[in-house]
Scaffold this motif. Structure first.
Motif, short mmCIF file in Angstrom:
data_model
loop_
_atom_site.label_atom_id
_atom_site.label_comp_id
_atom_site.label_asym_id
_atom_site.label_seq_id
_atom_site.Cartn_x
_atom_site.Cartn_y
_atom_site.Cartn_z
N TYR A 186 -19.43 9.48 -30.29
CA TYR A 186 -19.61 8.34 -31.19
C TYR A 186 -19.69 7.05 -30.39
N SER A 187 -20.17 6.01 -31.03
CA SER A 187 -20.20 4.67 -30.42
C SER A 187 -20.08 3.61 -31.50
N PHE A 188 -19.39 2.52 -31.16
CA PHE A 188 -19.40 1.31 -31.97
C PHE A 188 -20.34 0.32 -31.28
N PHE A 189 -21.31 -0.21 -32.01
CA PHE A 189 -22.24 -1.20 -31.46
C PHE A 189 -21.87 -2.55 -32.05
N MET A 190 -21.21 -3.37 -31.24
CA MET A 190 -20.55 -4.56 -31.74
C MET A 190 -21.51 -5.67 -32.13
N ASP A 191 -22.75 -5.62 -31.66
CA ASP A 191 -23.74 -6.62 -32.05
C ASP A 191 -24.58 -6.16 -33.24
N GLY A 192 -24.27 -4.96 -33.76
CA GLY A 192 -25.00 -4.45 -34.92
C GLY A 192 -26.34 -3.85 -34.59
N GLU A 193 -26.64 -3.67 -33.29
CA GLU A 193 -27.93 -3.12 -32.87
C GLU A 193 -27.73 -1.72 -32.30
N LYS A 194 -28.46 -0.75 -32.83
CA LYS A 194 -28.35 0.62 -32.34
C LYS A 194 -28.68 0.71 -30.86
N TRP A 195 -27.85 1.42 -30.14
CA TRP A 195 -28.06 1.77 -28.73
C TRP A 195 -28.10 0.55 -27.81
N SER A 196 -27.48 -0.54 -28.22
CA SER A 196 -27.39 -1.71 -27.35
C SER A 196 -26.30 -1.49 -26.31
N HIS A 197 -26.23 -2.38 -25.32
CA HIS A 197 -25.19 -2.29 -24.29
C HIS A 197 -23.86 -2.87 -24.78
N ASP A 198 -23.88 -3.56 -25.92
CA ASP A 198 -22.65 -4.13 -26.47
C ASP A 198 -21.93 -3.03 -27.24
N CYS A 199 -21.32 -2.13 -26.49
CA CYS A 199 -20.94 -0.84 -27.03
C CYS A 199 -19.52 -0.43 -26.61
N ILE A 200 -18.79 0.17 -27.55
CA ILE A 200 -17.51 0.83 -27.27
C ILE A 200 -17.70 2.28 -27.65
N ALA A 201 -17.46 3.20 -26.72
CA ALA A 201 -17.88 4.58 -26.93
C ALA A 201 -16.74 5.57 -26.77
N SER A 202 -17.06 6.83 -27.06
CA SER A 202 -16.12 7.94 -26.92
C SER A 202 -15.47 7.94 -25.54
N PRO A 203 -14.22 8.38 -25.45
CA PRO A 203 -13.57 8.45 -24.14
C PRO A 203 -14.32 9.32 -23.14
N ASN A 204 -15.03 10.35 -23.61
CA ASN A 204 -15.76 11.24 -22.70
C ASN A 204 -17.25 10.90 -22.63
N ASP A 205 -17.58 9.65 -22.92
CA ASP A 205 -18.96 9.18 -22.80
C ASP A 205 -19.38 9.20 -21.34
N ASP A 206 -20.62 9.62 -21.08
CA ASP A 206 -21.10 9.76 -19.70
C ASP A 206 -21.93 8.57 -19.22
N PHE A 207 -22.02 7.52 -20.03
CA PHE A 207 -22.94 6.43 -19.70
C PHE A 207 -22.23 5.17 -19.21
N GLY A 208 -20.93 5.27 -18.96
CA GLY A 208 -20.21 4.14 -18.39
C GLY A 208 -19.86 3.04 -19.37
N HIS A 209 -19.91 3.33 -20.68
CA HIS A 209 -19.57 2.32 -21.67
C HIS A 209 -18.06 2.13 -21.76
N ALA A 210 -17.65 1.07 -22.42
CA ALA A 210 -16.23 0.80 -22.62
C ALA A 210 -15.58 1.96 -23.37
N ASP A 211 -14.40 2.36 -22.91
CA ASP A 211 -13.68 3.52 -23.43
C ASP A 211 -12.88 3.12 -24.67
N ALA A 212 -13.22 3.72 -25.82
CA ALA A 212 -12.59 3.36 -27.09
C ALA A 212 -11.08 3.61 -27.09
N SER A 213 -10.63 4.59 -26.32
CA SER A 213 -9.20 4.92 -26.32
C SER A 213 -8.37 3.90 -25.54
N LYS A 214 -9.04 3.01 -24.79
CA LYS A 214 -8.34 2.02 -23.98
C LYS A 214 -8.44 0.61 -24.55
N ILE A 215 -9.09 0.46 -25.70
CA ILE A 215 -9.30 -0.87 -26.27
C ILE A 215 -8.59 -0.97 -27.61
#
Length: 274
Positions: A186-215
């Motif tokens: 899953y991912s939260f897109f904080m700017d309201g745009e799908k697949w943007s870099h303004d993203c908080i993602a699953s802890p096991n995300d492979d794309f280097g996004h911010a880890d939701a379990s740490k925020i």
């Protein structure tokens, strides 16, 4: 810089990155940082009229003053918010210390309390760089947060959290509220745009996004009526619109998040497959 081995950190950095900059070398020449001598022989050997090869780069006096600042004191890797967010940070503090993956020449000093323009002051006229915009930092607001999570206009849930719950807790209660299985990313897109870099993602995300379990929720900097997206299961792309319904700073913390209000029947998660 020519065939001689660079003797300074700045020289070594430039030598390592400018050899394949081609026409970008001229951009910095136009800015007055250095003077380029074209490598005509190499250009003829490569039979390429569209590529610029620099045989020699001579740093100007202005460049000699400016380059140590741009490469070390105010390195873009430490100060560029967008770049750091792409690398997985969420609440970026420009100038704060980075680890060694960005290179050995970064400052090991926490510069975040310093004005960005500070090292440049002596290069310009008096007070010329003093009138800059202040840096606004997100405030951490304690209390309770209520969000309206909508799948459609007629199917939504209001969810309540404490400030200390994480964005992964947020994900967990959404899945529970809509009776989905928790077996996808899953991912939260904080700017309201799908697949943007303004993203908080699953802890096991492979794309280097911010880890939701740490925020924690309080660290995101939410404001009332703010809207953003939550996407669950990247194959089926269940897309939810989330709105910050209320932030009660004076409310006591709660141990577990809960569903405050429900509207509409949740769809079957895998209805298309049966």
């Amino acid at each position: 810089m020519g065939s001689e081995e660079p003797k300074t950190d700045v020289g070594r950095i430039l030598a390592s990155c400018t050899y394949d900059w081609y026409y970008f070398n001229l951009y910095f020449e136009w800015l007055g940082l250095w003077i380029c001598e074209e490598d005509v022989e190499r250009k003829e050997q490569r039979d390429s009229k569209s590529v610029y090869y620099a045989k020699k780069i001579e740093v100007t006096q202005f460049g000699t003053q400016m380059m140590p600042i741009l490469l070390i004191s105010r390195n873009v890797c430490a100060w560029n918010i967008a770049l750091r967010r792409e690398d997985g940070e969420f609440n970026v503090i420009p100038g704060s210390i980075l680890d060694g993956r960005f290179g050995a020449y970064l400052s090991d000093e926490d510069q975040s309390a310093q004005p960005f323009f500070q090292p440049f002051i002596n290069l310009f006229s008096k007070d010329e760089l003093m009138h800059t915009l202040p840096r606004n930092r997100k405030q951490l607001i304690d209390g309770r947060y209520t969000f309206k999570v909508s799948l459609t206009n007629k199917i939504w849930r209001k969810l309540t959290f404490s400030a200390k719950h994480t964005m992964d807790d947020f994900h967990q209660i959404i899945i529970k509220a809509f009776e989905f299985d928790d077996d996808h990313l899953y991912s939260f897109f904080m700017d309201g745009e799908k697949w943007s870099h303004d993203c908080i993602a699953s802890p096991n995300d492979d794309f280097g996004h911010a880890d939701a379990s740490k925020i924690q929720i309080c660290a995101v900097g939410f404001i009332t009526r703010q809207k953003f997206l939550y996407i669950y299961d990247y194959g089926d792309e269940w897309t939810f619109l989330i709105e910050v319904d209320d932030i009660n700073e004076n409310a006591e913390q709660i141990l577990n998040p809960y569903v405050q209000e429900t509207r509409g029947e949740a769809p079957e998660q895998y209805s298309d497959f049966y």
